[in-house]
Design a protein around this motif. Structure first.
Motif, PDB file in Angstrom:
ATOM      1  N   ILE A  64       1.435  -6.772   7.399  1.00  0.00           N
ATOM      2  CA  ILE A  64       2.854  -7.149   7.506  1.00  0.00           C
ATOM      3  C   ILE A  64       3.617  -6.644   6.270  1.00  0.00           C
ATOM      4  O   ILE A  64       4.739  -6.158   6.381  1.00  0.00           O
ATOM      5  N   HIS A  65       2.972  -6.727   5.117  1.00  0.00           N
ATOM      6  CA  HIS A  65       3.580  -6.213   3.879  1.00  0.00           C
ATOM      7  C   HIS A  65       3.908  -4.718   4.027  1.00  0.00           C
ATOM      8  O   HIS A  65       5.023  -4.285   3.748  1.00  0.00           O
ATOM      9  N   GLU A  66       2.928  -3.949   4.519  1.00  0.00           N
ATOM     10  CA  GLU A  66       3.138  -2.507   4.695  1.00  0.00           C
ATOM     11  C   GLU A  66       4.194  -2.224   5.759  1.00  0.00           C
ATOM     12  O   GLU A  66       5.003  -1.314   5.617  1.00  0.00           O
ATOM     13  N   LEU A  67       4.159  -3.017   6.845  1.00  0.00           N
ATOM     14  CA  LEU A  67       5.157  -2.828   7.906  1.00  0.00           C
ATOM     15  C   LEU A  67       6.564  -3.056   7.377  1.00  0.00           C
ATOM     16  O   LEU A  67       7.499  -2.364   7.770  1.00  0.00           O
ATOM     17  N   ALA A  68       6.702  -4.014   6.447  1.00  0.00           N
ATOM     18  CA  ALA A  68       8.019  -4.281   5.873  1.00  0.00           C
ATOM     19  C   ALA A  68       8.548  -3.031   5.185  1.00  0.00           C
ATOM     20  O   ALA A  68       9.691  -2.624   5.406  1.00  0.00           O
ATOM     21  N   HIS A  69       7.675  -2.374   4.362  1.00  0.00           N
ATOM     22  CA  HIS A  69       8.087  -1.117   3.724  1.00  0.00           C
ATOM     23  C   HIS A  69       8.498  -0.097   4.791  1.00  0.00           C
ATOM     24  O   HIS A  69       9.544   0.529   4.710  1.00  0.00           O
ATOM     25  N   SER A  70       7.604   0.072   5.791  1.00  0.00           N
ATOM     26  CA  SER A  70       7.786   1.148   6.767  1.00  0.00           C
ATOM     27  C   SER A  70       9.009   0.940   7.641  1.00  0.00           C
ATOM     28  O   SER A  70       9.701   1.901   7.971  1.00  0.00           O
ATOM     29  N   PHE A 155       1.130  -9.333  -8.127  1.00  0.00           N
ATOM     30  CA  PHE A 155       0.430  -8.149  -8.604  1.00  0.00           C
ATOM     31  C   PHE A 155       1.212  -6.880  -8.288  1.00  0.00           C
ATOM     32  O   PHE A 155       1.340  -5.987  -9.122  1.00  0.00           O
ATOM     33  N   ASN A 156       1.764  -6.826  -7.044  1.00  0.00           N
ATOM     34  CA  ASN A 156       2.515  -5.641  -6.653  1.00  0.00           C
ATOM     35  C   ASN A 156       3.797  -5.456  -7.449  1.00  0.00           C
ATOM     36  O   ASN A 156       4.345  -4.366  -7.490  1.00  0.00           O
ATOM     37  N   LEU A 157       4.284  -6.536  -8.048  1.00  0.00           N
ATOM     38  CA  LEU A 157       5.538  -6.424  -8.798  1.00  0.00           C
ATOM     39  C   LEU A 157       5.317  -5.970 -10.238  1.00  0.00           C
ATOM     40  O   LEU A 157       6.266  -5.714 -10.967  1.00  0.00           O
ATOM     41  N   MET A 163       2.634   1.671  -7.869  1.00  0.00           N
ATOM     42  CA  MET A 163       2.650   0.387  -7.156  1.00  0.00           C
ATOM     43  C   MET A 163       4.107  -0.021  -6.930  1.00  0.00           C
ATOM     44  O   MET A 163       5.009   0.504  -7.561  1.00  0.00           O
ATOM     45  N   ASP A 164       4.321  -1.015  -6.031  1.00  0.00           N
ATOM     46  CA  ASP A 164       5.688  -1.373  -5.641  1.00  0.00           C
ATOM     47  C   ASP A 164       6.589  -1.661  -6.837  1.00  0.00           C
ATOM     48  O   ASP A 164       7.716  -1.167  -6.908  1.00  0.00           O
ATOM     49  N   GLY A 165       6.095  -2.447  -7.789  1.00  0.00           N
ATOM     50  CA  GLY A 165       6.905  -2.809  -8.952  1.00  0.00           C
ATOM     51  C   GLY A 165       7.312  -1.570  -9.742  1.00  0.00           C
ATOM     52  O   GLY A 165       8.435  -1.485 -10.247  1.00  0.00           O
TER      53      GLY A 165
HETATM   54 ZN   LIG Z   1       3.765  -2.571  -1.066  1.00  0.00          ZN
END
Ligand SMILES: [Zn+2]
Length: 470
Positions: A64-70, A155-157, A163-165
């Motif tokens: 779901i996290h990846e889908l949000a980006h996509s 962690f991603n931030l 990484m996302d952050g």
């Molecule tokens: Zn991400």
């Protein structure tokens, strides 16, 4: 590569094989490490079930996290090639960089925001399940889901590019200075610092805290550091390719083989021409496919006399190709993404094969572009270092290099385009000597010859001849 799971709103979804190992590992650590502390005294089958449920939930939340980006990317007309779930989480593959800083900010923030939302929802769910005295099979995984998503978003931030952050940080710098490349250079430097911190903490954990956590951190550190450099290099490469077209990279005089020859004959062609692959062209001059040394090796040697090229070649339909007037950047992206060493170039008007781009063609083009752009990255090459010549096909022409004390000039060019006939030292009347090259133009088109006064190419000393052969 992994298994294709299907696709969600037009984005293909892949599961890397490493995922199974990691689901098993997570199921084990959650079920038999984490759960017995929170919920003591249950049977091992219950622990195992909680473990498996938690691991599956974890992967769904990463998805779901990846889908949000996509989905944010797709809604803003950015292409998303595929999503791959693998052992460190997920990767949404986007072949192009977001065109604006604001869009990059939206795309990269969408994932961690979604993880925070999942964390909040599962926290509420976990609280409710306690109030309602729901089964441990619901309570346990919900608790884990809440903890792990809080961890994933946190962690991603961390601003460790890519990484996302780190992407969020790059977009903020980019928004201020308007320079994507410079922002990426800064972000990737910061990313590498974090990568070393991860690895240092990893080594500490390895010896003093927990072997598994230590290895995990080392792996993430290594991943971030290599991904930060490769993303920066890719961007530099794309910048260097600039406005070039596929035809500017390609070799025009290409050797081919017939589909009707046997593998024994093919093998001697490989020796003769020292190529790793040939286009397969039939008697009408049409491309039928491509054959490589790898294809040959897959067939047993005692069958080489009775097997034909057409039996082992990659057929035309499966070839990855570009058209001559498509951007060079696209050609390189296709080669990198599909991990192929050669790319066929077809003429956009006639549909015929006109050339072939190999990895060394790309490297040569980049070398030339680097030298042209040299100190002056943003614009045209300095006028005093660029020359233009117009010649006819088959004609010989001379280039005389200026005198540089103690230097013998050296020429970089494509052997398919020019033949070096001679290279002479000319004594100048006022003392000193210059170097004179004689080339023969082999092919119609617009090419370049780069000359360096020393064998070690230094872009600042290069002379670039743009040669138009008609
Ligand atoms: Zn991400």
């Amino acid at each position: 590569m992994g298994i294709k799971l299907g696709s969600i709103s037009g984005i293909p979804l892949y599961l890397d094989y490493s995922t199974f190992l990691i689901i098993a590992l997570i199921a084990y650590t959650v079920g038999f490490g984490f759960m017995p502390v929170s919920y003591p005294g249950l049977s091992w089958t219950v622990y195992l079930s909680i473990g498996i449920l938690s691991a599956v939930f974890l992967f769904v939340s990463i998805l779901i996290h990846e889908l949000a980006h996509s989905i944010v990317a797709k809604n803003n007309d950015l292409k998303v090639t595929k999503i791959t779930l693998y052992f460190l989480g997920g990767i949404s593959e986007m072949p192009e960089e977001p065109p604006t800083a604001n869009l990059e900010l939206k795309v990269s923030a969408a994932g961690p925001l979604m993880s925070i939302v999942i964390a909040v929802i599962s926290f509420v769910g976990w609280m409710a399940s306690i109030q309602l005295h729901a089964s441990v099979l619901i309570q346990g995984p919900l608790q884990y889901l809440y903890l792990v998503n809080a961890l994933v978003s946190g962690f991603n931030l961390i601003p460790a590019f890519p990484m996302d952050g780190g992407r969020i940080m790059r977009s903020l710098i980019w928004r201020r200075n308007g320079d994507l490349l410079r922002s990426t250079e800064i972000a990737s430097k910061v990313g590498r610092v974090f990568a070393y911190i991860f690895m240092a903490v990893g080594v500490f954990f390895l010896f003093f805290v927990d072997l598994f956590d230590g290895l995990w951190l080392l792996l993430i550190g290594w991943f971030v550091s290599s991904a930060a450099s490769s993303e920066l290099n890719q961007l530099r490469l794309m910048r260097d390719l600039g406005t070039l077209k596929a035809e500017d990279l390609m070799t025009r005089n290409i050797d081919s083989v017939s589909p009707e020859i046997t593998l024994s004959e093919l093998s001697s062609r490989f020796f003769e021409y020292k190529h790793n692959g040939f286009p397969v062209v039939d008697s009408n001059g049409d491309v039928a496919g491509c054959v490589t040394t790898d294809d040959l090796r897959k067939t047993k040697k005692n069958l080489w006399d009775s097997t034909f090229v057409k039996d082992i070649m990659t057929p035309k339909e499966k070839l990855i190709t570009v058209k001559n007037d498509e951007p060079a950047e696209l050609a390189v992206t296709l080669m990198v993404r599909n991990q192929i060493g050669r790319l066929f170039v077809f003429d956009s008007k006639t549909g015929k094969l006109t050339g072939l781009i190999t990895r060394s063609d790309v490297m040569k083009a980049i070398q030339v572009q680097e030298s042209i752009l040299g100190s002056n990255r943003s614009g045209q090459p300095p006028a005093d270092r660029q020359r233009f010549i117009s010649v006819e096909e088959g004609m010989m022409f001379e280039i005389e290099c200026p005198a540089v004390p103690g230097a013998t000039w050296f020429a970089a060019y494509n052997t398919g385009e020019f033949t070096l006939i001679s290279q002479n030292l000319v004594q100048l009347s006022g003392g000193g000597q210059s170097t004179q090259f004689t080339f023969e133009a082999r092919e119609k088109g617009r090419f370049s010859i780069t000359l360096y006064p020393h064998t070690k190419p230094n872009p600042r000393e290069a002379l670039i001849y743009s040669v138009v052969v008609s």
